[in-house]
Design a protein around this motif. Structure first.
Motif, PDB file in Angstrom:
ATOM      1  N   GLU A  17      28.613  44.812  47.850  1.00  0.00           N
ATOM      2  CA  GLU A  17      29.964  45.120  48.297  1.00  0.00           C
ATOM      3  C   GLU A  17      31.013  44.272  47.579  1.00  0.00           C
ATOM      4  O   GLU A  17      32.089  44.751  47.234  1.00  0.00           O
ATOM      5  CB  GLU A  17      30.082  44.930  49.816  1.00  0.00           C
ATOM      6  CG  GLU A  17      29.501  46.109  50.601  1.00  0.00           C
ATOM      7  CD  GLU A  17      29.309  45.779  52.076  1.00  0.00           C
ATOM      8  OE1 GLU A  17      29.382  46.700  52.891  1.00  0.00           O
ATOM      9  OE2 GLU A  17      29.097  44.579  52.381  1.00  0.00           O
ATOM     10  N   ARG A  18      30.646  43.001  47.398  1.00  0.00           N
ATOM     11  CA  ARG A  18      31.585  42.135  46.694  1.00  0.00           C
ATOM     12  C   ARG A  18      31.790  42.616  45.262  1.00  0.00           C
ATOM     13  O   ARG A  18      32.899  42.657  44.740  1.00  0.00           O
ATOM     14  CB  ARG A  18      31.077  40.687  46.701  1.00  0.00           C
ATOM     15  CG  ARG A  18      31.599  39.897  47.918  1.00  0.00           C
ATOM     16  CD  ARG A  18      31.073  38.483  47.901  1.00  0.00           C
ATOM     17  NE  ARG A  18      29.657  38.444  48.268  1.00  0.00           N
ATOM     18  CZ  ARG A  18      28.709  37.796  47.595  1.00  0.00           C
ATOM     19  NH1 ARG A  18      29.025  37.116  46.501  1.00  0.00           N
ATOM     20  NH2 ARG A  18      27.463  37.809  48.004  1.00  0.00           N
ATOM     21  N   GLU A  19      30.682  43.012  44.677  1.00  0.00           N
ATOM     22  CA  GLU A  19      30.739  43.532  43.313  1.00  0.00           C
ATOM     23  C   GLU A  19      31.654  44.767  43.248  1.00  0.00           C
ATOM     24  O   GLU A  19      32.518  44.891  42.383  1.00  0.00           O
ATOM     25  CB  GLU A  19      29.317  43.898  42.874  1.00  0.00           C
ATOM     26  CG  GLU A  19      29.217  44.625  41.539  1.00  0.00           C
ATOM     27  CD  GLU A  19      29.694  43.772  40.354  1.00  0.00           C
ATOM     28  OE1 GLU A  19      29.841  44.306  39.270  1.00  0.00           O
ATOM     29  OE2 GLU A  19      29.927  42.538  40.548  1.00  0.00           O
ATOM     30  N   GLN A  23      35.120  45.394  41.161  1.00  0.00           N
ATOM     31  CA  GLN A  23      35.335  46.509  40.228  1.00  0.00           C
ATOM     32  C   GLN A  23      36.610  47.273  40.595  1.00  0.00           C
ATOM     33  O   GLN A  23      37.422  47.595  39.740  1.00  0.00           O
ATOM     34  CB  GLN A  23      34.146  47.467  40.289  1.00  0.00           C
ATOM     35  CG  GLN A  23      32.878  46.876  39.699  1.00  0.00           C
ATOM     36  CD  GLN A  23      31.717  47.850  39.759  1.00  0.00           C
ATOM     37  OE1 GLN A  23      31.678  48.732  40.630  1.00  0.00           O
ATOM     38  NE2 GLN A  23      30.763  47.708  38.846  1.00  0.00           N
ATOM     39  N   ARG A  24      36.765  47.505  41.884  1.00  0.00           N
ATOM     40  CA  ARG A  24      37.949  48.207  42.360  1.00  0.00           C
ATOM     41  C   ARG A  24      39.210  47.458  41.946  1.00  0.00           C
ATOM     42  O   ARG A  24      40.184  48.044  41.479  1.00  0.00           O
ATOM     43  CB  ARG A  24      37.887  48.321  43.888  1.00  0.00           C
ATOM     44  CG  ARG A  24      38.646  49.492  44.454  1.00  0.00           C
ATOM     45  CD  ARG A  24      38.611  49.468  45.973  1.00  0.00           C
ATOM     46  NE  ARG A  24      39.957  49.280  46.473  1.00  0.00           N
ATOM     47  CZ  ARG A  24      40.723  50.256  46.946  1.00  0.00           C
ATOM     48  NH1 ARG A  24      40.252  51.465  47.010  1.00  0.00           N
ATOM     49  NH2 ARG A  24      41.944  50.007  47.345  1.00  0.00           N
ATOM     50  N   ASP A  26      39.551  45.421  39.458  1.00  0.00           N
ATOM     51  CA  ASP A  26      39.717  45.546  38.002  1.00  0.00           C
ATOM     52  C   ASP A  26      40.400  46.856  37.650  1.00  0.00           C
ATOM     53  O   ASP A  26      41.286  46.914  36.796  1.00  0.00           O
ATOM     54  CB  ASP A  26      38.356  45.470  37.304  1.00  0.00           C
ATOM     55  CG  ASP A  26      37.788  44.051  37.332  1.00  0.00           C
ATOM     56  OD1 ASP A  26      38.541  43.127  37.714  1.00  0.00           O
ATOM     57  OD2 ASP A  26      36.615  43.874  36.985  1.00  0.00           O
ATOM     58  N   MET A  27      39.954  47.906  38.324  1.00  0.00           N
ATOM     59  CA  MET A  27      40.550  49.212  38.053  1.00  0.00           C
ATOM     60  C   MET A  27      42.023  49.220  38.446  1.00  0.00           C
ATOM     61  O   MET A  27      42.880  49.692  37.694  1.00  0.00           O
ATOM     62  CB  MET A  27      39.802  50.303  38.821  1.00  0.00           C
ATOM     63  CG  MET A  27      38.402  50.555  38.268  1.00  0.00           C
ATOM     64  SD  MET A  27      37.469  51.702  39.304  1.00  0.00           S
ATOM     65  CE  MET A  27      35.874  51.635  38.466  1.00  0.00           C
ATOM     66  N   LEU A  28      42.315  48.691  39.619  1.00  0.00           N
ATOM     67  CA  LEU A  28      43.700  48.679  40.075  1.00  0.00           C
ATOM     68  C   LEU A  28      44.579  47.817  39.160  1.00  0.00           C
ATOM     69  O   LEU A  28      45.728  48.174  38.881  1.00  0.00           O
ATOM     70  CB  LEU A  28      43.784  48.189  41.522  1.00  0.00           C
ATOM     71  CG  LEU A  28      43.263  49.177  42.580  1.00  0.00           C
ATOM     72  CD1 LEU A  28      43.272  48.555  43.969  1.00  0.00           C
ATOM     73  CD2 LEU A  28      44.110  50.454  42.582  1.00  0.00           C
ATOM     74  N   GLU A  29      44.039  46.699  38.689  1.00  0.00           N
ATOM     75  CA  GLU A  29      44.832  45.857  37.791  1.00  0.00           C
ATOM     76  C   GLU A  29      45.142  46.585  36.485  1.00  0.00           C
ATOM     77  O   GLU A  29      46.263  46.552  35.976  1.00  0.00           O
ATOM     78  CB  GLU A  29      44.106  44.540  37.494  1.00  0.00           C
ATOM     79  CG  GLU A  29      44.137  43.522  38.634  1.00  0.00           C
ATOM     80  CD  GLU A  29      45.548  43.305  39.195  1.00  0.00           C
ATOM     81  OE1 GLU A  29      46.508  43.169  38.402  1.00  0.00           O
ATOM     82  OE2 GLU A  29      45.688  43.313  40.445  1.00  0.00           O
ATOM     83  N   ALA A  30      44.119  47.251  35.948  1.00  0.00           N
ATOM     84  CA  ALA A  30      44.322  48.019  34.714  1.00  0.00           C
ATOM     85  C   ALA A  30      45.391  49.083  34.944  1.00  0.00           C
ATOM     86  O   ALA A  30      46.323  49.251  34.146  1.00  0.00           O
ATOM     87  CB  ALA A  30      43.008  48.667  34.275  1.00  0.00           C
ATOM     88  N   ALA A  31      45.255  49.778  36.062  1.00  0.00           N
ATOM     89  CA  ALA A  31      46.218  50.834  36.377  1.00  0.00           C
ATOM     90  C   ALA A  31      47.616  50.240  36.546  1.00  0.00           C
ATOM     91  O   ALA A  31      48.600  50.791  36.041  1.00  0.00           O
ATOM     92  CB  ALA A  31      45.792  51.560  37.653  1.00  0.00           C
ATOM     93  N   LEU A  32      47.689  49.117  37.232  1.00  0.00           N
ATOM     94  CA  LEU A  32      49.001  48.496  37.456  1.00  0.00           C
ATOM     95  C   LEU A  32      49.706  48.216  36.142  1.00  0.00           C
ATOM     96  O   LEU A  32      50.861  48.597  35.940  1.00  0.00           O
ATOM     97  CB  LEU A  32      48.831  47.190  38.244  1.00  0.00           C
ATOM     98  CG  LEU A  32      50.081  46.333  38.340  1.00  0.00           C
ATOM     99  CD1 LEU A  32      51.217  47.091  39.021  1.00  0.00           C
ATOM    100  CD2 LEU A  32      49.805  45.034  39.093  1.00  0.00           C
ATOM    101  N   LYS A  51      40.741  50.757  29.782  1.00  0.00           N
ATOM    102  CA  LYS A  51      41.308  49.408  29.894  1.00  0.00           C
ATOM    103  C   LYS A  51      40.508  48.571  30.893  1.00  0.00           C
ATOM    104  O   LYS A  51      40.343  47.364  30.716  1.00  0.00           O
ATOM    105  CB  LYS A  51      42.775  49.480  30.328  1.00  0.00           C
ATOM    106  CG  LYS A  51      43.405  48.118  30.622  1.00  0.00           C
ATOM    107  CD  LYS A  51      44.865  48.071  30.252  1.00  0.00           C
ATOM    108  CE  LYS A  51      45.328  46.659  30.065  1.00  0.00           C
ATOM    109  NZ  LYS A  51      46.667  46.564  29.501  1.00  0.00           N
ATOM    110  N   ALA A  52      40.028  49.231  31.951  1.00  0.00           N
ATOM    111  CA  ALA A  52      39.249  48.503  32.960  1.00  0.00           C
ATOM    112  C   ALA A  52      37.792  48.376  32.539  1.00  0.00           C
ATOM    113  O   ALA A  52      36.981  47.756  33.239  1.00  0.00           O
ATOM    114  CB  ALA A  52      39.351  49.218  34.298  1.00  0.00           C
ATOM    115  N   GLU A  53      37.455  48.962  31.390  1.00  0.00           N
ATOM    116  CA  GLU A  53      36.091  48.929  30.861  1.00  0.00           C
ATOM    117  C   GLU A  53      35.077  49.587  31.788  1.00  0.00           C
ATOM    118  O   GLU A  53      33.994  49.037  32.052  1.00  0.00           O
ATOM    119  CB  GLU A  53      35.687  47.497  30.506  1.00  0.00           C
ATOM    120  CG  GLU A  53      36.635  46.887  29.474  1.00  0.00           C
ATOM    121  CD  GLU A  53      36.171  45.532  28.972  1.00  0.00           C
ATOM    122  OE1 GLU A  53      36.474  44.554  29.665  1.00  0.00           O
ATOM    123  OE2 GLU A  53      35.533  45.463  27.905  1.00  0.00           O
TER     124      GLU A  53
END
Lengths: 213, 213, 213, 213
Positions: A17-19, A23-24, A26-32, A51-53
């Motif tokens: 869950e932490r993983e 990941q979530r 990372d995706m949101l940061e890339a999107a931001l 971008k989020a790889e």
DNA sequence: GATGAATGAGTTTTCATTCAT
DNA sequence: GATGAATGAAAACTCATTCAT
């Protein structure tokens, strides 16, 4: 054993869950960073995934579509933004200190999180304001809640006769919030403007002191 | 007689030219209402053409592409908007009257031209702010020019000791412009908010009277 | 064992890669037959995709736009064409055998690959000759390289006094290449012309024997 | 009276007719230079009209559509081209003089009328060769007629034993026409090639003298 | 008869989303 | 569970042609 497991599964997230949460994020940061730079319509899901790889399919495992991803991003960032500012107000007891700290922390957040700020206002005033109705309603609600907190500061100040009753507390909350946002935005967009007030107190003074001789 | 005629034929555009101008306006109006409602990216050129009751090819005769149409729209509306407000200020001599009239006319325009206002702010804060660089620069310049006019009112008020020098004139211009915009926007978006000030004077009071006891 | 495997995995393309290459070929073949039949401008990307039994988006995954697809097609076919003919020359040692084999293989290719030939000449003389400058330059270079090879045959034949020096070797290369192309083209376009020479030797004779009594 | 009229209307074109013919020529010339430079598909009817300084509607009064204009252009230019060359042959009696003059005049036309030549070959080999079937058939016929004239030269030369019978006259006509075209084209496209034969005789020599020792 | 404004079918290209491996 | 190849709907823009003035 089972308790332990339940406890873990409820409170302490499992490694998996932490993983996932990571990941979530990372995706949101890339999107931001992409949305903030180029705007919602000029960013493709492939760009975000890349971008989020992650693979594009993985992105869609986390967010059911582009709008969903955008909403999650806006909402989570808006929440953090409002929470931080509300907290700043509650950190002090004295009404003036509360306003001062509100302005100080708001300013810090503006400077430190330009992309979020851009995105937030782009959402509030930009082309999406009419579509994505639920999202706007949710942002509006959070904003109203925050305004109530700010209005509360003015109200208690008035009750204690520390503030004059030149306008309803809620109106003053709207005014102070508006003025401070305008000044902070201006610092972003017109960094060369030397006449802008340096510190929060100067902003506050405009409201506090009154212009009339 | 002939003089009259010649004069007319020089100044007054020919029937063809008037017809052209009319068509252009129809197209811009159609575009305005659509852009304002759905945002730049959610409006197709076919929609605009069809709403304006022209063929798509005709639309492209007037505007070389979608961006061009958008820029023309924004720029022309922005100019009219700023001009009307600047004029409102210059209508009076007394500084307070000037500020009052500025707020009054701005409010009227906001209420009467919601789509333009939406579009204007959507452009200023929305996702286009980073792309379409020239457009933003042109809007910025017009805004700065207007702010100078408003700052001038504060400055002359200060020279005559009608206003206290609580902040530089330009800063006050930013503040008053910001507060009034925020209030007007709020009336658009929260029509149910009963605490909002009814008239321009109430807004002005916030700045004029000062909050500090 | 492992060596073998590694070797295979390096040299022999993976299944995925082979599949990709196959798809690409299918697309190019579809494009070839359409371009050859109707010409570049009268073929749509949708037609190509549909003839190759792919979605339009898939076609664009392989070729970034229509021009790119066309260039790839022309260049790859041109290379194969020139390579096959150059190889035909080098297959023999004797100069006459070389010329004979050149004419024989060129004729076989013309008959077996009419669409490529059509496309090649359509590109060389058709309307694209002025636009798509790089493409034309690349084709020109390949043609010049081939002419050098052919000229080499005449030169060595002259050195050995097997050929008379009626013209510079390069000029003769241009002449032989031109004559044979003209005859082959004529067979395509005037299949009923009974006077055309049946075999390569007859073509060669025109150059070799001379007309003057 | 009526005779007169008829005569006039048939032989001496009226002023109006002459004017019309002139306009038509202007349009065809504009079309020629544009088609030759950019190719059929990359030229718009508006461009042609505008280059010829006519309104688009006027262009359509003369040619019912783009294809029609193109066909008229190709056909008229092709006719003039073939007529000039056929005439060049018939100017002399001696067979060698006839061939020499054919090559000389053909060369002059190539150099003086590059756009027509470009267009002619672009039509013959370019993408239109399959579409516009009638046009191609008409061009083909004219070409065949010309080849017959050229073949006639070889035939009469053979009858008089001035030429060896190394191939059927028609075949030699195809060969000489092909070689000369190839050389002339090469001068257009590779102006730097120094080995190309300078004068018609050199070209003829390749055919006449024979390469075999 | 000339004009050129208006038309809209047709083309290229992009990108959110799915689903077989 | 992750992947990324494949999909095709949808959008911007062009240009041959018509026809009212």
């Amino acid at each position: 054993m089972q308790n332990e497991y339940l406890a873990r599964s409820r409170k302490q997230p499992s490694r998996r869950e932490r993983e996932k949460a990571r990941q979530r994020q990372d995706m949101l940061e890339a999107a931001l960073s992409l949305f903030s730079e180029k705007g919602y319509h000029n960013v493709t899901m492939h760009e975000i995934a890349s971008k989020a790889e992650f693979a594009i399919g993985t992105l869609y495992k986390f967010f059911k579509n582009k709008e969903d991803l955008y909403k999650a991003l806006i909402l989570e960032k808006t929440d953090a933004f409002h929470a931080a500012i509300a907290e700043a107000i509650e950190e002090y007891d004295d009404e003036l200190d509360r306003l001062r700290n509100y302005l100080k922390v708001k300013g810090e957040i503006f400077r430190a999180h330009v992309p979020v700020i851009r995105l937030y206002f782009s959402e509030k005033y930009g082309e999406g304001f009419n579509l994505m109705a639920e999202l706007n309603e949710q942002i509006r609600q959070r904003h109203e809640e925050f305004l109530k907190i700010l209005a509360g500061v003015f109200e208690s100040g008035m009750r204690k006769n520390r503030f004059r009753k030149i306008a309803p507390p809620h109106t003053l909350a709207v005014a102070l919030n508006g003025i401070s946002t305008v000044f902070l935005f201006r610092r972003l967009e017109e960094p060369g403007d030397q006449t802008l007030p340096e510190d929060p107190d100067a902003i506050l003074d405009i409201l506090l002191k009154g212009l009339a001789e």
